[in-house]
Design a protein around this motif. Structure first.
Motif, PDB file in Angstrom:
ATOM      1  N   PHE A 199      71.573  68.068  60.664  1.00 11.93           N
ATOM      2  CA  PHE A 199      71.190  67.110  59.621  1.00 11.93           C
ATOM      3  C   PHE A 199      71.960  65.804  59.794  1.00 11.93           C
ATOM      4  O   PHE A 199      71.389  64.714  59.692  1.00 11.93           O
ATOM      5  CB  PHE A 199      71.470  67.735  58.246  1.00 11.93           C
ATOM      6  CG  PHE A 199      71.128  66.840  57.091  1.00 11.93           C
ATOM      7  CD1 PHE A 199      69.822  66.745  56.630  1.00 11.93           C
ATOM      8  CD2 PHE A 199      72.107  66.094  56.464  1.00 11.93           C
ATOM      9  CE1 PHE A 199      69.501  65.921  55.574  1.00 11.93           C
ATOM     10  CE2 PHE A 199      71.801  65.273  55.403  1.00 11.93           C
ATOM     11  CZ  PHE A 199      70.489  65.185  54.957  1.00 11.93           C
ATOM     12  N   ASN A 200      73.253  65.910  60.077  1.00 12.51           N
ATOM     13  CA  ASN A 200      74.057  64.703  60.277  1.00 12.51           C
ATOM     14  C   ASN A 200      73.603  63.937  61.521  1.00 12.51           C
ATOM     15  O   ASN A 200      73.646  62.696  61.545  1.00 12.51           O
ATOM     16  CB  ASN A 200      75.531  65.070  60.385  1.00 12.51           C
ATOM     17  CG  ASN A 200      76.082  65.621  59.082  1.00 12.51           C
ATOM     18  OD1 ASN A 200      75.596  65.274  58.009  1.00 12.51           O
ATOM     19  ND2 ASN A 200      77.075  66.490  59.164  1.00 12.51           N
ATOM     20  N   GLN A 250      65.422  66.177  56.166  1.00 17.47           N
ATOM     21  CA  GLN A 250      65.067  67.504  55.674  1.00 17.47           C
ATOM     22  C   GLN A 250      63.631  67.858  56.028  1.00 17.47           C
ATOM     23  O   GLN A 250      63.337  68.991  56.446  1.00 17.47           O
ATOM     24  CB  GLN A 250      65.268  67.564  54.161  1.00 17.47           C
ATOM     25  CG  GLN A 250      66.732  67.513  53.728  1.00 17.47           C
ATOM     26  CD  GLN A 250      66.888  67.561  52.218  1.00 17.47           C
ATOM     27  OE1 GLN A 250      65.894  67.589  51.487  1.00 17.47           O
ATOM     28  NE2 GLN A 250      68.126  67.576  51.749  1.00 17.47           N
ATOM     29  N   ALA A 251      62.707  66.918  55.876  1.00 22.15           N
ATOM     30  CA  ALA A 251      61.305  67.188  56.214  1.00 22.15           C
ATOM     31  C   ALA A 251      61.152  67.461  57.708  1.00 22.15           C
ATOM     32  O   ALA A 251      60.409  68.370  58.112  1.00 22.15           O
ATOM     33  CB  ALA A 251      60.431  66.001  55.803  1.00 22.15           C
ATOM     34  N   HIS A 252      61.861  66.703  58.530  1.00 23.10           N
ATOM     35  CA  HIS A 252      61.773  66.914  59.975  1.00 23.10           C
ATOM     36  C   HIS A 252      62.318  68.286  60.367  1.00 23.10           C
ATOM     37  O   HIS A 252      61.702  69.002  61.177  1.00 23.10           O
ATOM     38  CB  HIS A 252      62.545  65.817  60.701  1.00 23.10           C
ATOM     39  CG  HIS A 252      62.516  65.953  62.199  1.00 23.10           C
ATOM     40  ND1 HIS A 252      61.404  65.652  62.970  1.00 23.10           N
ATOM     41  CD2 HIS A 252      63.460  66.406  63.071  1.00 23.10           C
ATOM     42  CE1 HIS A 252      61.672  65.893  64.245  1.00 23.10           C
ATOM     43  NE2 HIS A 252      62.919  66.355  64.326  1.00 23.10           N
ATOM     44  N   MET A 253      63.430  68.684  59.790  1.00 22.58           N
ATOM     45  CA  MET A 253      64.000  69.984  60.106  1.00 22.58           C
ATOM     46  C   MET A 253      63.104  71.109  59.612  1.00 22.58           C
ATOM     47  O   MET A 253      63.005  72.162  60.251  1.00 22.58           O
ATOM     48  CB  MET A 253      65.395  70.102  59.502  1.00 22.58           C
ATOM     49  CG  MET A 253      66.417  69.163  60.118  1.00 22.58           C
ATOM     50  SD  MET A 253      68.072  69.334  59.419  1.00 22.58           S
ATOM     51  CE  MET A 253      68.505  70.962  60.017  1.00 22.58           C
ATOM     52  N   ALA A 254      62.429  70.906  58.488  1.00 22.64           N
ATOM     53  CA  ALA A 254      61.492  71.921  57.998  1.00 22.64           C
ATOM     54  C   ALA A 254      60.312  72.088  58.950  1.00 22.64           C
ATOM     55  O   ALA A 254      59.863  73.209  59.225  1.00 22.64           O
ATOM     56  CB  ALA A 254      61.006  71.551  56.594  1.00 22.64           C
ATOM     57  N   VAL A 255      59.799  70.972  59.479  1.00 28.31           N
ATOM     58  CA  VAL A 255      58.688  71.048  60.440  1.00 28.31           C
ATOM     59  C   VAL A 255      59.139  71.750  61.711  1.00 28.31           C
ATOM     60  O   VAL A 255      58.425  72.588  62.280  1.00 28.31           O
ATOM     61  CB  VAL A 255      58.160  69.634  60.750  1.00 28.31           C
ATOM     62  CG1 VAL A 255      57.145  69.676  61.891  1.00 28.31           C
ATOM     63  CG2 VAL A 255      57.519  69.036  59.507  1.00 28.31           C
ATOM     64  N   VAL A 256      60.345  71.437  62.184  1.00 28.85           N
ATOM     65  CA  VAL A 256      60.873  72.080  63.399  1.00 28.85           C
ATOM     66  C   VAL A 256      61.021  73.584  63.174  1.00 28.85           C
ATOM     67  O   VAL A 256      60.650  74.397  64.035  1.00 28.85           O
ATOM     68  CB  VAL A 256      62.218  71.440  63.790  1.00 28.85           C
ATOM     69  CG1 VAL A 256      62.872  72.231  64.920  1.00 28.85           C
ATOM     70  CG2 VAL A 256      62.013  70.006  64.221  1.00 28.85           C
ATOM     71  N   GLU A 258      71.442  70.754  67.939  1.00 29.98           N
ATOM     72  CA  GLU A 258      70.344  69.974  68.508  1.00 29.98           C
ATOM     73  C   GLU A 258      69.006  70.676  68.312  1.00 29.98           C
ATOM     74  O   GLU A 258      67.974  70.035  68.118  1.00 29.98           O
ATOM     75  CB  GLU A 258      70.588  69.726  69.996  1.00 29.98           C
ATOM     76  CG  GLU A 258      71.746  68.787  70.314  1.00 29.98           C
ATOM     77  CD  GLU A 258      73.092  69.467  70.185  1.00 29.98           C
ATOM     78  OE1 GLU A 258      73.094  70.690  69.923  1.00 29.98           O
ATOM     79  OE2 GLU A 258      74.125  68.786  70.346  1.00 29.98           O
ATOM     80  N   VAL A 259      69.005  72.025  68.397  1.00 30.20           N
ATOM     81  CA  VAL A 259      67.757  72.777  68.216  1.00 30.20           C
ATOM     82  C   VAL A 259      67.300  72.698  66.764  1.00 30.20           C
ATOM     83  O   VAL A 259      66.113  72.515  66.474  1.00 30.20           O
ATOM     84  CB  VAL A 259      67.965  74.238  68.661  1.00 30.20           C
ATOM     85  CG1 VAL A 259      66.679  75.040  68.449  1.00 30.20           C
ATOM     86  CG2 VAL A 259      68.388  74.294  70.122  1.00 30.20           C
ATOM     87  N   HIS A 260      68.214  72.830  65.828  1.00 32.06           N
ATOM     88  CA  HIS A 260      67.846  72.725  64.407  1.00 32.06           C
ATOM     89  C   HIS A 260      67.292  71.337  64.082  1.00 32.06           C
ATOM     90  O   HIS A 260      66.393  71.204  63.251  1.00 32.06           O
ATOM     91  CB  HIS A 260      69.064  73.013  63.532  1.00 32.06           C
ATOM     92  CG  HIS A 260      69.447  74.454  63.480  1.00 32.06           C
ATOM     93  ND1 HIS A 260      68.797  75.382  62.697  1.00 32.06           N
ATOM     94  CD2 HIS A 260      70.407  75.146  64.145  1.00 32.06           C
ATOM     95  CE1 HIS A 260      69.345  76.567  62.848  1.00 32.06           C
ATOM     96  NE2 HIS A 260      70.333  76.456  63.729  1.00 32.06           N
ATOM     97  N   ALA A 261      67.840  70.312  64.740  1.00 33.44           N
ATOM     98  CA  ALA A 261      67.380  68.946  64.478  1.00 33.44           C
ATOM     99  C   ALA A 261      66.142  68.583  65.287  1.00 33.44           C
ATOM    100  O   ALA A 261      65.554  67.524  65.069  1.00 33.44           O
ATOM    101  CB  ALA A 261      68.504  67.956  64.787  1.00 33.44           C
ATOM    102  N   CYS A 304      49.773  60.686  65.386  1.00 33.42           N
ATOM    103  CA  CYS A 304      50.038  62.123  65.300  1.00 33.42           C
ATOM    104  C   CYS A 304      50.083  62.547  63.832  1.00 33.42           C
ATOM    105  O   CYS A 304      50.779  61.939  63.021  1.00 33.42           O
ATOM    106  CB  CYS A 304      51.359  62.477  65.985  1.00 33.42           C
ATOM    107  SG  CYS A 304      51.754  64.239  65.895  1.00 33.42           S
ATOM    108  N   GLY A 305      49.333  63.580  63.500  1.00 31.79           N
ATOM    109  CA  GLY A 305      49.319  64.077  62.132  1.00 31.79           C
ATOM    110  C   GLY A 305      50.546  64.872  61.771  1.00 31.79           C
ATOM    111  O   GLY A 305      50.784  65.134  60.603  1.00 31.79           O
ATOM    112  N   ALA A 306      51.346  65.258  62.753  1.00 28.35           N
ATOM    113  CA  ALA A 306      52.545  66.056  62.470  1.00 28.35           C
ATOM    114  C   ALA A 306      53.770  65.198  62.275  1.00 28.35           C
ATOM    115  O   ALA A 306      54.487  65.331  61.279  1.00 28.35           O
ATOM    116  CB  ALA A 306      52.782  67.057  63.599  1.00 28.35           C
ATOM    117  N   CYS A 307      54.032  64.291  63.224  1.00 29.18           N
ATOM    118  CA  CYS A 307      55.257  63.481  63.153  1.00 29.18           C
ATOM    119  C   CYS A 307      54.988  62.010  62.881  1.00 29.18           C
ATOM    120  O   CYS A 307      55.902  61.229  62.678  1.00 29.18           O
ATOM    121  CB  CYS A 307      56.072  63.629  64.440  1.00 29.18           C
ATOM    122  SG  CYS A 307      55.241  62.939  65.901  1.00 29.18           S
TER     123      CYS A 307
END
Length: 402
Positions: A182-183, A196-202, A215-218, A367-370
């Motif tokens: 997150f940081n 937060q939204a990006h990490m939820a999509v990942v 790095e994987v979580h982000a 892109c509809g995702a990002c």
């Protein structure tokens, strides 16, 4: 006592005293009256309050338990006192008429062993030599014997404790890596909600292991992440480049001019000579339309390659004739047969170069995702294509012409 109408008797012991009263008058007559007086103990034996306060309230089934009591009497000595412990207060086991003073246990410090679990009622009674009594009732909760745990219980508990410890450690490590990811996103310009939204999509699109790094979580392992502000700036720049062209885009030398028209393949000298002769004959004898005769004649002489001109150009074109040749206004004439050309004098007909394949079309897509904007080249004739987003690798369906 003599000549006393009142006598005071103080017994020195507990017993029955026989008393005789004799009365004599002046004449010497005598009268006797006899009686008995029984002395008793007026004091009661009592329990010491501190001793009964220490009576136990719980015991274990089959366990030997000792209970001690202290008693006191102001007249009798301790050796003259008796203590009874009745374990069945609702039954008169000694048949003395009192069900609560049976001597199931006697003494000041008896031992008890309770064979049955449950509530045990006990009544303790103290007697003095005169039969004076004092009682005290209490209850003891007898608990069943605890079951001995199997030998493997200790190992199982240790295993459960170790499992919980490992689970807590893994959860802590995962939480730490998520916070670090997150940081990282915050450092790359994303705000809290975007991160937060990006990490939820990942997390939704990929299976993240328990020991995955930050790095994987982000989602940084699949490519860098841009903020909404940077993405909008990139979209605006791409839009401007699409309109005005980019600095690194090659310049088209024909830009700003009309597209070049289709050029007709040149005819051989023999074909040109035959065409000129045909035109001369038409000026003398032909009355039919110039365009139809010329088209038929050229097709006979030069073949299909010579008539690959666009229909619109052929229909609107006119043949420039020499000034000495006058075209007839009316009276159609039959078209003469084309002149034969000897094969040895005829040059090979140059065929036109095949037309270039149609160029692919460029399609822009968001892109509809990002939300990333990108362009792809779609081959000619393809109306719809599925491509992967270069930013998040999500499959996107692109329709040409939208």
């Amino acid at each position: 006592w003599s000549n006393e109408t009142t006598a005071l008797l103080t017994p020195d012991e507990i017993r029955t005293y026989n008393v005789v009263l004799t009365v004599t008058d002046q004449s010497g007559n005598i009268g006797n009256v006899s009686g008995s007086i029984k002395s008793v103990d007026p004091t009661l034996p009592t329990f010491v309050p501190s001793s009964v306060a220490n009576f136990p309230s719980k015991a274990t089934q089959g366990e030997t338990l000792g209970i001690e009591v202290e008693v006191v009497d102001l007249y009798d000595s301790l050796t003259d006192l008796r203590v009874h412990w009745d374990l069945q207060p609702d039954r008169d086991t000694d048949n003395n008429g009192n069900a609560r003073d049976d001597p199931d246990r006697v003494g000041l410090n008896p031992q008890f062993n309770f064979e049955r679990a449950g509530m045990q009622d006990i009544v303790v009674t103290v007697f003095d030599a005169s039969g004076n009594t004092d009682t005290y009732a209490f209850s003891i909760e007898v608990e069943p014997v605890p079951e001995t745990p199997p030998y493997w219980t200790g190992g199982a508990l240790l295993l459960v404790a170790l499992t919980m410890l490992v689970a807590v450690a893994i959860a802590g490590y995962r939480s730490l890596q998520r916070n670090r990811g997150f940081n990282m996103l915050i450092q790359r310009g994303l705000d809290g909600e975007e991160a937060q939204a990006h990490m939820a999509v990942v997390a939704e699109r990929s299976r993240i292991g328990w020991f995955a790094k930050a790095e994987v979580h982000a989602g940084l392992d699949a490519g860098d992440v841009v903020s909404t502000e940077d993405r909008r700036a990139a979209e605006k720049q791409a839009e401007m480049e699409a309109i005005y062209g980019g600095s690194n885009q090659p310049m088209d030398p024909n830009a700003g001019f009309a597209p070049s028209t289709f050029s007709q393949a040149p005819l051989s000298p023999a074909s040109q000579s035959a065409a000129a002769e045909a035109a001369a004959l038409l000026s003398d004898e032909g009355d039919e339309t110039i365009d139809e005769s010329l088209e038929h004649l050229v097709e006979e002489i030069a073949g299909a390659a010579a008539v690959s001109i666009d229909t619109e150009v052929a229909a609107s074109a006119s043949v420039a004739m020499p000034p000495s040749v006058a075209l007839p206004d009316d009276e159609p004439h039959p078209v003469p047969e084309p002149a034969e050309v000897s094969p040895e004098n005829e040059s090979p007909v140059a065929l036109p170069a095949p037309p270039a394949p149609p160029a692919p079309s460029s399609a822009r897509h968001t892109c509809g995702a990002c939300g990333a904007v990108f362009e792809v080249d779609v081959p000619a004739g393809v109306a719809q294509a599925v491509v992967a987003c270069p930013a998040c690798s999500a499959d996107q369906t692109i329709t040409v012409g939208d």
